[in-house]
Design an enzyme around this catalytic site. Structure first.
Site, PDB file in Angstrom:
ATOM      1  CE1 TYR A  58      15.937 -18.442  -8.629  1.00  0.00           C
ATOM      2  CE2 TYR A  58      16.303 -16.023  -8.978  1.00  0.00           C
ATOM      3  CZ  TYR A  58      16.701 -17.189  -8.433  1.00  0.00           C
ATOM      4  OH  TYR A  58      17.878 -17.261  -7.424  1.00  0.00           O
ATOM      5  CB  SER A 153      25.813 -19.591  -8.049  1.00  0.00           C
ATOM      6  OG  SER A 153      24.870 -19.365  -6.965  1.00  0.00           O
ATOM      7  CG  ASN A 154      24.300 -22.283  -5.360  1.00  0.00           C
ATOM      8  OD1 ASN A 154      24.115 -22.045  -4.043  1.00  0.00           O
ATOM      9  ND2 ASN A 154      23.405 -21.944  -6.429  1.00  0.00           N
ATOM     10  CE1 TYR A 201      21.208 -19.319  -1.754  1.00  0.00           C
ATOM     11  CE2 TYR A 201      23.055 -18.967  -3.223  1.00  0.00           C
ATOM     12  CZ  TYR A 201      22.360 -19.954  -2.395  1.00  0.00           C
ATOM     13  OH  TYR A 201      22.207 -21.161  -2.260  1.00  0.00           O
ATOM     14  N   PRO A 203      20.403 -13.668   2.695  1.00  0.00           N
ATOM     15  CG  PRO A 203      20.516 -11.226   2.071  1.00  0.00           C
ATOM     16  CD  PRO A 203      20.303 -12.589   1.421  1.00  0.00           C
ATOM     17  CG  LEU A 204      17.223 -10.552   5.364  1.00  0.00           C
ATOM     18  CD1 LEU A 204      16.122  -9.671   5.154  1.00  0.00           C
ATOM     19  CD2 LEU A 204      17.971  -9.877   6.546  1.00  0.00           C
TER      20      LEU A 204
END
Length: 311
Positions: A58, A153-154, A201, A203-204
């Protein structure tokens, strides 16, 4: 705030976490304010959120640097920090080799200005390094006290099984939200059966479930969401139709659709935390109420009926 214990550990985490890909994530979003990002983190910590999620990619390390500046203002016992490694932005490749993961963690610790991180994930499998070898190196780093818990993750179900062959995986972080329920088929049941925390992750749905988008939305050219199927023409419009129906359900609970989406996730078996992101502190203040919302079985059935039409 609702809390849970990260599986296979004694680490307590807030059910509502803080996703920080927009805190210094200049390689992911256009026009970010670093001061707004730091205030976003402060707002979370000041309003009961203890679980903070970042990654070395990031902002090519910048997110971790900004977090490090903010975390110095707080007691180390006030927060649980998770970061991820295994994607080398310098070369544009994924690298899960033991040597690379060790160096990536050391670099993350320097940027975060910490002696250890509570949870360290392999961000993406690199499809060449056996996951067992990568996890074995993280296990050594755990023994050295540089990480407290191991996550992935993923991953696919097969990759998760291989990663957990030594029974050391405490958490798996995956995309999971009302408009993408694929993990319910096999990964979610596996995690429940094998004592692994699921951290959701997006979530929206990367903003769609925030309830503020209209069908004429135009993302900036450099916005990574341009590559997400949810935002593709035809699919995006159908998703917004679903959001409008969900708003009516949210009204019944006296809340908004974004908090309804977060509360719905927290009702799912195996989900111990959700990590919505954001760019401004007011987004945190809006989200924290979701941790207190409980959805009755009848309401869950109504929501699931609406979601059955998702593209």
């Amino acid at each position: 705030m609702r809390f849970s214990t990260l599986k296979k550990t004694d680490i307590e985490i807030s059910a509502l976490g803080l996703g920080t890909n927009a805190v210094g994530g200049h390689n992911l979003f256009e026009g970010l304010s670093e001061e707004d990002g730091k205030d976003f983190v402060r707002a979370g910590l000041d309003h009961g959120i203890t679980f903070i999620d970042t990654a070395d990619v990031y902002g090519k390390g910048r997110s971790e640097e900004l977090l490090g500046e903010v975390l110095k203002e707080y007691d180390r016992n006030q927060y649980v920090i998770a970061t991820k490694g295994g994607s080398d932005w310098r070369t544009g490749t994924r690298n899960n080799s033991p040597e690379y993961l060790r160096s990536a963690l050391e670099d993350s610790l320097k940027r975060l200005q910490l002696d250890y991180v509570d949870l360290y994930y392999i961000h993406w499998p690199d499809e060449k390094t056996p996951i067992r070898e990568a996890i074995a190196e993280l296990s050594r780093l755990k023994q050295e006290g540089k990480i407290k818990a191991i996550g992935v993750s993923n991953v696919s179900l097969e990759q998760l099984r291989e990663a957990n062959s030594s029974l050391e995986i405490s958490a798996v972080q995956l995309e999971y939200h009302m408009l993408d329920r694929r993990i319910e088929k096999d990964i979610l049941p596996y995690c429940v059966q094998n004592n692994i925390s699921v951290v959701a992750y997006g979530p929206l749905a990367f903003g769609i479930l925030g309830g503020n988008y209209t069908k004429d939305l135009q993302l900036e050219e450099g916005d990574w969401r341009n590559r997400v199927p949810l935002f593709q023409k035809g699919i995006f419009e159908k998703n917004l139709d679903i959001v409008e129906k969900l708003k009516k359900v949210a009204d019944k609970k006296g809340t908004d659709v974004s908090n309804l989406a977060l509360a719905w996730l927290l009702e799912q078996p195996g989900v111990d935390a959700v990590i919505p992101g954001g760019k401004k502190s007011e987004q945190v203040l809006s989200n924290v109420a979701a941790a207190e919302i409980r959805l009755e079985a009848e309401l869950m059935d109504e929501i699931n009926e609406i979601l059955s039409t998702a593209p």
